[in-house]
Scaffold this motif. Structure first.
Motif, mmCIF file in Angstrom:
data_model
loop_
_atom_site.group_PDB
_atom_site.id
_atom_site.type_symbol
_atom_site.label_atom_id
_atom_site.label_comp_id
_atom_site.label_asym_id
_atom_site.label_seq_id
_atom_site.Cartn_x
_atom_site.Cartn_y
_atom_site.Cartn_z
ATOM 1 N N LEU A 158 0.823 -1.205 0.000
ATOM 2 C CA LEU A 158 0.000 0.000 0.000
ATOM 3 C C LEU A 158 0.859 1.257 0.000
ATOM 4 O O LEU A 158 0.538 2.244 -0.688
ATOM 5 C CB LEU A 158 -0.915 -0.004 1.215
ATOM 6 N N LEU A 159 1.927 1.237 0.769
ATOM 7 C CA LEU A 159 2.809 2.404 0.835
ATOM 8 C C LEU A 159 3.472 2.663 -0.515
ATOM 9 O O LEU A 159 3.586 3.824 -0.953
ATOM 10 C CB LEU A 159 3.851 2.193 1.923
ATOM 11 N N ALA A 160 3.888 1.602 -1.190
ATOM 12 C CA ALA A 160 4.521 1.769 -2.505
ATOM 13 C C ALA A 160 3.517 2.311 -3.526
ATOM 14 O O ALA A 160 3.857 3.167 -4.359
ATOM 15 C CB ALA A 160 5.084 0.433 -2.970
ATOM 16 N N GLU A 161 2.264 1.831 -3.450
ATOM 17 C CA GLU A 161 1.238 2.333 -4.379
ATOM 18 C C GLU A 161 0.953 3.803 -4.138
ATOM 19 O O GLU A 161 0.817 4.595 -5.092
ATOM 20 C CB GLU A 161 -0.041 1.502 -4.218
ATOM 21 N N ALA A 162 0.882 4.211 -2.865
ATOM 22 C CA ALA A 162 0.615 5.613 -2.547
ATOM 23 C C ALA A 162 1.757 6.505 -3.020
ATOM 24 O O ALA A 162 1.527 7.627 -3.523
ATOM 25 C CB ALA A 162 0.401 5.765 -1.047
ATOM 26 N N ASN A 163 2.985 6.049 -2.865
ATOM 27 C CA ASN A 163 4.134 6.841 -3.330
ATOM 28 C C ASN A 163 4.098 7.022 -4.849
ATOM 29 O O ASN A 163 4.449 8.090 -5.361
ATOM 30 C CB ASN A 163 5.431 6.163 -2.911
ATOM 31 N N ALA A 164 3.677 5.960 -5.558
ATOM 32 C CA ALA A 164 3.586 6.063 -7.021
ATOM 33 C C ALA A 164 2.512 7.079 -7.428
ATOM 34 O O ALA A 164 2.708 7.874 -8.361
ATOM 35 C CB ALA A 164 3.284 4.692 -7.614
ATOM 36 N N LEU A 165 1.383 7.064 -6.735
ATOM 37 C CA LEU A 165 0.326 8.033 -7.039
ATOM 38 C C LEU A 165 0.786 9.452 -6.736
ATOM 39 O O LEU A 165 0.454 10.403 -7.459
ATOM 40 C CB LEU A 165 -0.919 7.697 -6.231
ATOM 41 N N ARG A 166 1.563 9.608 -5.661
ATOM 42 C CA ARG A 166 2.070 10.938 -5.300
ATOM 43 C C ARG A 166 3.040 11.445 -6.356
ATOM 44 O O ARG A 166 3.019 12.641 -6.711
ATOM 45 C CB ARG A 166 2.747 10.849 -3.940
ATOM 46 N N SER A 167 3.876 10.564 -6.868
ATOM 47 C CA SER A 167 4.825 10.973 -7.908
ATOM 48 C C SER A 167 4.105 11.346 -9.197
ATOM 49 O O SER A 167 4.587 12.193 -9.961
ATOM 50 C CB SER A 167 5.816 9.837 -8.190
ATOM 51 N N ALA A 168 2.942 10.732 -9.439
ATOM 52 C CA ALA A 168 2.162 11.035 -10.633
ATOM 53 C C ALA A 168 1.301 12.273 -10.479
ATOM 54 O O ALA A 168 0.622 12.676 -11.433
ATOM 55 C CB ALA A 168 1.292 9.837 -11.011
ATOM 56 N N GLY A 169 1.319 12.896 -9.293
ATOM 57 C CA GLY A 169 0.514 14.090 -9.069
ATOM 58 C C GLY A 169 -0.948 13.803 -8.794
ATOM 59 O O GLY A 169 -1.774 14.726 -8.838
ATOM 60 N N ARG A 170 -1.293 12.577 -8.503
ATOM 61 C CA ARG A 170 -2.670 12.220 -8.182
ATOM 62 C C ARG A 170 -2.829 12.316 -6.666
ATOM 63 O O ARG A 170 -2.808 11.329 -5.941
ATOM 64 C CB ARG A 170 -2.972 10.817 -8.720
ATOM 65 N N TRP A 171 -2.981 13.548 -6.187
ATOM 66 C CA TRP A 171 -2.854 13.843 -4.757
ATOM 67 C C TRP A 171 -3.970 13.204 -3.922
ATOM 68 O O TRP A 171 -3.677 12.609 -2.873
ATOM 69 C CB TRP A 171 -2.842 15.361 -4.539
ATOM 70 N N ARG A 172 -5.169 13.312 -4.343
ATOM 71 C CA ARG A 172 -6.267 12.760 -3.533
ATOM 72 C C ARG A 172 -6.201 11.237 -3.469
ATOM 73 O O ARG A 172 -6.429 10.638 -2.407
ATOM 74 C CB ARG A 172 -7.617 13.205 -4.093
ATOM 75 N N GLU A 173 -5.887 10.598 -4.574
ATOM 76 C CA GLU A 173 -5.763 9.148 -4.551
ATOM 77 C C GLU A 173 -4.572 8.720 -3.696
ATOM 78 O O GLU A 173 -4.639 7.706 -2.979
ATOM 79 C CB GLU A 173 -5.616 8.615 -5.979
ATOM 80 N N ALA A 174 -3.514 9.492 -3.764
ATOM 81 C CA ALA A 174 -2.336 9.157 -2.947
ATOM 82 C C ALA A 174 -2.665 9.289 -1.463
ATOM 83 O O ALA A 174 -2.309 8.420 -0.647
ATOM 84 C CB ALA A 174 -1.174 10.069 -3.331
#
Length: 281
Positions: A158-174
């Motif tokens: 879950l932490l790795a998925e959230a970091n990937a979303l954050r790097s993609a600029g998908r802030w709410r999903e992250a």
């Protein structure tokens, strides 16, 4: 002898006596025709002159005229007879065409019935008995729902998925994925890291300083003096600044410098304190 008596005698000798029947004269044979001509010549040559004061030379033309007339009459009769025979004779082999109509079958006649082949009965497939299902025991029944559910994801996943979303600029999903880590794995180290990261997303990108302040304080309470202690304290100071709490911001900066004096976060805290004192705020 008169002319009429001579004609009758000549006709009787030639066989030209006509009958009383209607229609054309009867047809004569070639032998009869030759006999008629010969008889006419003999009659002309042997007939004596009666009551003829004039010499024989004057009667010859008359006899010749009678002879020519008889021959002409004979030829005319023959021609008429021949034409009559030709016209009245039906052409051989000419028969009127006979139209043959198709014979209709009588109405009462019934066509024979066509026997249809009787279909053979299809063989029914053999029905197999359903397999006997053994009921699980009490322990197995209790474990059945957990087996049907998909295996839970690990906190690191879950932490790795959230970091990937954050790097993609998908802030709410992250931020939502970060929040799942402490909710599903509250005692894990990843939950501590996820709280600090979720606070940074709320403060920097979602304009939620109050929510970020709450997450920073939870991380400090979960692991006091942990590896992210300086980052959590600095996050609290920035959230208070956004909220306009200068006193709370000063206190947090001083505590940060005191707990971690050699860290980059302490260097930034000193610069912010100097800015606050010079402005007289």
């Amino acid at each position: 002898m008169s002319h009429d008596e001579f004609d009758d005698a000549l006709a009787a000798q030639l066989g030209l006596v006509l009958d009383d029947e209607a229609g054309p004269a009867r047809r004569i044979t070639p032998a009869q025709s030759a006999a008629l001509i010969a008889g006419a010549l003999d009659a002309w040559q042997g007939t004596p002159a009666i009551h003829a004061p004039s010499p024989v030379r004057s009667a010859a033309p008359v006899r010749l005229a009678y002879l020519v007339a008889a021959i002409s009459a004979l030829i005319a009769v023959g021609s008429v007879a021949a034409m009559t025979i030709v016209l009245t004779r039906e052409p051989e082999g000419s028969e009127e065409p006979v139209m043959v109509l198709p014979q209709e079958s009588p109405r009462d006649e019934v066509a024979p019935a066509i026997e249809e082949p009787t279909p053979e009965p299809a063989e029914e497939p053999a029905i197999e008995a359903p397999p006997v299902v053994e009921e699980p025991e009490e322990n197995e029944r209790a474990d059945a729902p957990s087996r049907r559910r998909p295996a839970p994801r690990t906190p690191d996943d879950l932490l790795a998925e959230a970091n990937a979303l954050r790097s993609a600029g998908r802030w709410r999903e992250a931020e939502a994925t970060y929040a799942r880590v402490p909710r599903e794995h509250p005692d894990s180290f990843s939950a501590y890291v996820a709280q600090v990261a979720a606070g940074d997303v709320r403060l920097a990108h979602l304009r939620d300083p109050r929510g970020a302040l709450r997450l920073y304080r939870r991380a400090l309470a979960a692991r006091p003096g942990g590896p992210l202690d300086a980052e959590a304290r600095e996050g609290i100071a920035r959230a208070l600044r956004r909220l306009g709490d200068q006193r709370g911001e000063r206190d947090t900066l001083r505590a940060l410098i005191s707990a971690h004096p050699t860290t980059p976060a302490a260097t930034r805290a000193r610069a912010r304190l100097a800015e606050l004192e010079s402005s007289g705020e």
